[in-house]
Write a protein that holds these residues in place. Structure first.
Motif, PDB file in Angstrom:
ATOM      1  N   SER A   4       0.840  -1.204   0.000  1.00 21.26           N
ATOM      2  CA  SER A   4       0.000   0.000   0.000  1.00 21.26           C
ATOM      3  C   SER A   4       0.876   1.256   0.000  1.00 21.26           C
ATOM      4  O   SER A   4       0.383   2.358  -0.228  1.00 21.26           O
ATOM      5  CB  SER A   4      -0.960   0.011   1.186  1.00 21.26           C
ATOM      6  OG  SER A   4      -0.236   0.004   2.380  1.00 21.26           O
ATOM      7  N   VAL A   9      -3.068   3.840  -6.662  1.00 30.68           N
ATOM      8  CA  VAL A   9      -4.149   3.648  -5.704  1.00 30.68           C
ATOM      9  C   VAL A   9      -5.346   3.074  -6.443  1.00 30.68           C
ATOM     10  O   VAL A   9      -5.769   3.594  -7.469  1.00 30.68           O
ATOM     11  CB  VAL A   9      -4.528   5.019  -5.087  1.00 30.68           C
ATOM     12  CG1 VAL A   9      -5.714   4.883  -4.167  1.00 30.68           C
ATOM     13  CG2 VAL A   9      -3.348   5.596  -4.318  1.00 30.68           C
ATOM     14  N   ALA A  13      -9.170   1.580  -2.512  1.00 28.83           N
ATOM     15  CA  ALA A  13      -8.192   1.824  -1.446  1.00 28.83           C
ATOM     16  C   ALA A  13      -8.688   2.747  -0.336  1.00 28.83           C
ATOM     17  O   ALA A  13      -8.196   2.682   0.797  1.00 28.83           O
ATOM     18  CB  ALA A  13      -6.913   2.371  -2.047  1.00 28.83           C
ATOM     19  N   SER A  65      -4.517  -4.435   3.344  1.00 30.15           N
ATOM     20  CA  SER A  65      -4.006  -3.438   2.385  1.00 30.15           C
ATOM     21  C   SER A  65      -2.969  -4.026   1.424  1.00 30.15           C
ATOM     22  O   SER A  65      -2.230  -3.287   0.791  1.00 30.15           O
ATOM     23  CB  SER A  65      -3.398  -2.254   3.149  1.00 30.15           C
ATOM     24  OG  SER A  65      -2.256  -2.692   3.865  1.00 30.15           O
ATOM     25  N   ALA A  69      -6.274  -5.337  -1.851  1.00 35.53           N
ATOM     26  CA  ALA A  69      -6.737  -3.963  -2.056  1.00 35.53           C
ATOM     27  C   ALA A  69      -6.481  -3.498  -3.484  1.00 35.53           C
ATOM     28  O   ALA A  69      -6.851  -2.394  -3.864  1.00 35.53           O
ATOM     29  CB  ALA A  69      -6.036  -3.043  -1.065  1.00 35.53           C
ATOM     30  N   ARG A  70      -5.816  -4.338  -4.297  1.00 39.26           N
ATOM     31  CA  ARG A  70      -5.501  -3.977  -5.684  1.00 39.26           C
ATOM     32  C   ARG A  70      -6.195  -4.896  -6.684  1.00 39.26           C
ATOM     33  O   ARG A  70      -5.926  -4.846  -7.875  1.00 39.26           O
ATOM     34  CB  ARG A  70      -3.973  -4.056  -5.891  1.00 39.26           C
ATOM     35  CG  ARG A  70      -3.256  -2.976  -5.149  1.00 39.26           C
ATOM     36  CD  ARG A  70      -1.760  -3.113  -5.158  1.00 39.26           C
ATOM     37  NE  ARG A  70      -1.199  -1.924  -4.535  1.00 39.26           N
ATOM     38  CZ  ARG A  70      -0.643  -0.918  -5.198  1.00 39.26           C
ATOM     39  NH1 ARG A  70      -0.507  -0.976  -6.502  1.00 39.26           N
ATOM     40  NH2 ARG A  70      -0.210   0.144  -4.557  1.00 39.26           N
TER      41      ARG A  70
END
Ligand SMILES: Cc1cc2nc3c(=O)[nH]c(=O)nc-3n(C[C@H](O)[C@H](O)[C@H](O)COP(=O)(O)OP(=O)(O)OC[C@H]3O[C@@H](n4cnc5c(N)ncnc54)[C@H](O)[C@@H]3O)c2cc1C
Ligand code: FES
Length: 507
Positions: A4, A9, A13, A65, A69-70
């Motif tokens: 992160s 982003v 996020a 994260s 988160a991606r």
């Protein structure tokens, strides 16, 4: 720190999973300790907490994260490397178990969403595989045959709702799904806590070892968590030097989100037959505008540094297929681990009896993470799982020997780079914001000059097993092509398997 802290982003996020999680501040004793708080770690922790186990989850960054988160969070039970290929390598019975286990993962997400009342935009929808070009229609027929043989809910259909694709042969898979990954993790984390589980953020684990009758996990800050079992769910396992890492390879993939007027295209999952494939889904926005999320343009980690071109190609592809798409909202990248025989490695860590591992997600890491929750909790609580053989981490991948050799050629090439010249001949040539490999005497240096002119010089040798790192100018980090470690400009490990920072060199 973790991924992160890289620069891009994702659309998700801004959603914090457990904003009040603190670092581990004392040594603890629990039933099961889980390292990593992505979809895999939290899914395992949830199953065990529901079964009455006392669990502790440790993460080197904020909770949830990491790569979760991606993600783009297609929840698909369809093998993204094709059932025809999976059947060739592992046989029809295991290919059927792949479909059944990934379908069960989607069902399980739905049922947890209901039990725990998690508002995460979960919805069932169809998935469409369509040919990237007319010449690839035969792949569609071959895949249909293989899928039908193992009982997949699939049918041939004509056309997908993209410009120029109204008359192609496509496959429609029923009962796929999608959701907002971080809203789901937030609900999962709350459910773990409600059952007495504890979650520690900003806690770097450096050692996972078996002891007499149990396990001990040691953090860089010097605390330990002792337990009966440990689960390493760090995406790329930090406890393994070679056994698993020679059977999988890291790939960077790129994603973008655009505004799109509601009902421009039907809510479904779409992916094409290109290699690497493009993937497309929608995410509800507020009001009358939704988000169109597209991804693709993958390459082996560390082997290209041309993200601008890849985003340009993705944008052009999107605008060609969906001419009415609106403005770009986000662009980001992440990494997936591709195994040489198409299923993840989930189960007992090779050589251990009480340490378990989940890795090798390919583009299906979300459903693999949920499979890990079910499979590993079964192994811990009941000693057996109907899915054990398919995902067995210590399995031989003999049928995939060609892929095995080509993935491991990366390591040989990487070591050879130590005798090559640097990319520039002096750090003085680095402009603000630039990173490059420089030779200084016998050493290779990973050098970066910050926007304010500060120079960072670190060894170019990855602290996992020594491959030569490469600069990633999009994320401003050093990527290791061998097994997927990423390092920040100050050398801190952001992504496993490495834990230790790149060595500091005189600055
Ligand atoms: C752009 C993109 C698109 C994708 N699309 C899809 C998709 O559509 N469908 C799908 O199913 N999958 C998709 N994937 C894959 C999927 O998102 C990932 O495989 C999955 O989220 C990985 O989950 P994880 O729990 O294994 O890892 P992570 O979410 O990365 O969690 C691992 C955690 O371990 C922590 N950790 C690492 N090292 C340590 C340490 N030493 N000590 C303590 N903690 C540590 C990290 O901080 C991290 O939080 C996509 C991935 C990307 C990047
Ligand atoms: S990740 Fe294994 S050597 Fe770098």
């Amino acid at each position: 720190m973790n991924v992160s802290d890289e620069r891009t982003v994702s659309l998700w996020a801004a959603t914090e999973v457990v904003p009040d999680a603190v670092p581990l501040g004392q040594s603890e004793q629990v039933d099961v300790v889980v390292v990593g708080s992505g979809i895999a770690g939290l899914s395992v922790a949830y199953e065990l907490a529901v079964a009455g186990q006392k669990v502790a989850v440790l993460d080197r960054g904020r909770i949830g994260s990491g790569m979760t988160a991606r993600t783009t969070a297609h929840l698909s039970s369809v093998c993204d490397d094709y059932f025809s290929e999976l059947t060739k390598l592992r046989g029809e019975d295991l290919a059927r178990i792949f479909y059944q286990s990934q379908s069960a993962a989607i069902d399980h997400i739905q049922s947890i969403r209901e039990t725990e009342r998690i508002a995460c935009d979960f919805r069932r929808l169809d998935g469409f595989l369509f040919p990237a070009s007319g010449s690839q229609e035969s792949n569609i027929t071959r895949e249909l045959d293989a899928a039908l043989k193992i009982g997949v809910e699939v049918e041939k259909t004509r056309g997908v709702p993209f410009a120029g694709f109204s008359d192609v042969q496509a496959l429609r898979y029923a009962n796929q799904a999608t959701f907002h990954p971080l809203k789901y993790l937030r609900g999962l984390a709350a459910a773990i806590r409600a059952r007495g589980g504890v979650l520690y953020a900003d806690t770097i684990v450096e050692k996972v070892e078996e002891t007499d009758g149990g396990v001990r996990v040691t953090t860089v800050s010097g605390f330990t968590v002792s337990a009966r079992s440990a689960v390493v769910a760090t995406n790329s396992p930090i406890n393994d030097r070679v056994a698993l890492h020679t059977k999988q390879a890291p790939y960077r993939t790129y994603a973008m989100s655009f505004e799109i007027a509601r009902d421009t295209i039907p809510d479904a999952l779409y992916w094409d037959t290109e290699d690497p494939y493009h993937y497309v889904r929608l995410q509800p926005g507020d009001g009358r505008t939704d988000f169109l999320i597209v991804g693709g343009e993958d390459h082996k980690t560390g082997q290209s540094d041309d993200a601008g071109d890849r985003f340009a190609a993705l944008t052009a592809w999107t605008k060609r297929l969906v001419p009415d798409v609106g403005v770009e909202i986000n662009r980001w990248s992440g990494q997936v681990m591709e195994t040489v025989d198409y299923a993840g490695f989930i189960g007992r860590n090779p050589g251990d009896s009480r340490v378990f591992v989940a890795t090798g997600d390919s583009g299906q890491g979300i459903t693999h993470g949920v499979v890990a929750g079910l499979l590993i909790s079964d192994l811990i609580l009941k000693e057996e799982s109907p899915w054990r053989e398919l995902y067995e981490p210590s399995r031989k991948t003999a049928g995939a020997i060609g892929d095995y050799l080509s993935e491991n050629a990366t390591a040989i090439k990487s070591f050879a780079e130590y005798i090559a010249p640097g990319e520039i001949d002096s750090v003085d040539k680095l402009r603000p914001g630039e990173g490059a490999i420089v030779r200084e005497g016998l050493s290779k240096i990973a050098a970066f000059r910050d926007d304010d002119g500060t120079l960072y010089k670190r060894s170019a040798a990855c602290t996992h097993v020594g491959c030569h790192v490469h600069w990633n100018s999009l994320e401003r980090c050093w990527d290791c092509p061998c097994h997927g470690s990423h390092f920040a400009i100050d050398g801190t490990a952001l992504n496993g398997p490495a834990v230790a920072p790149l060595a500091r060199v005189g600055e």
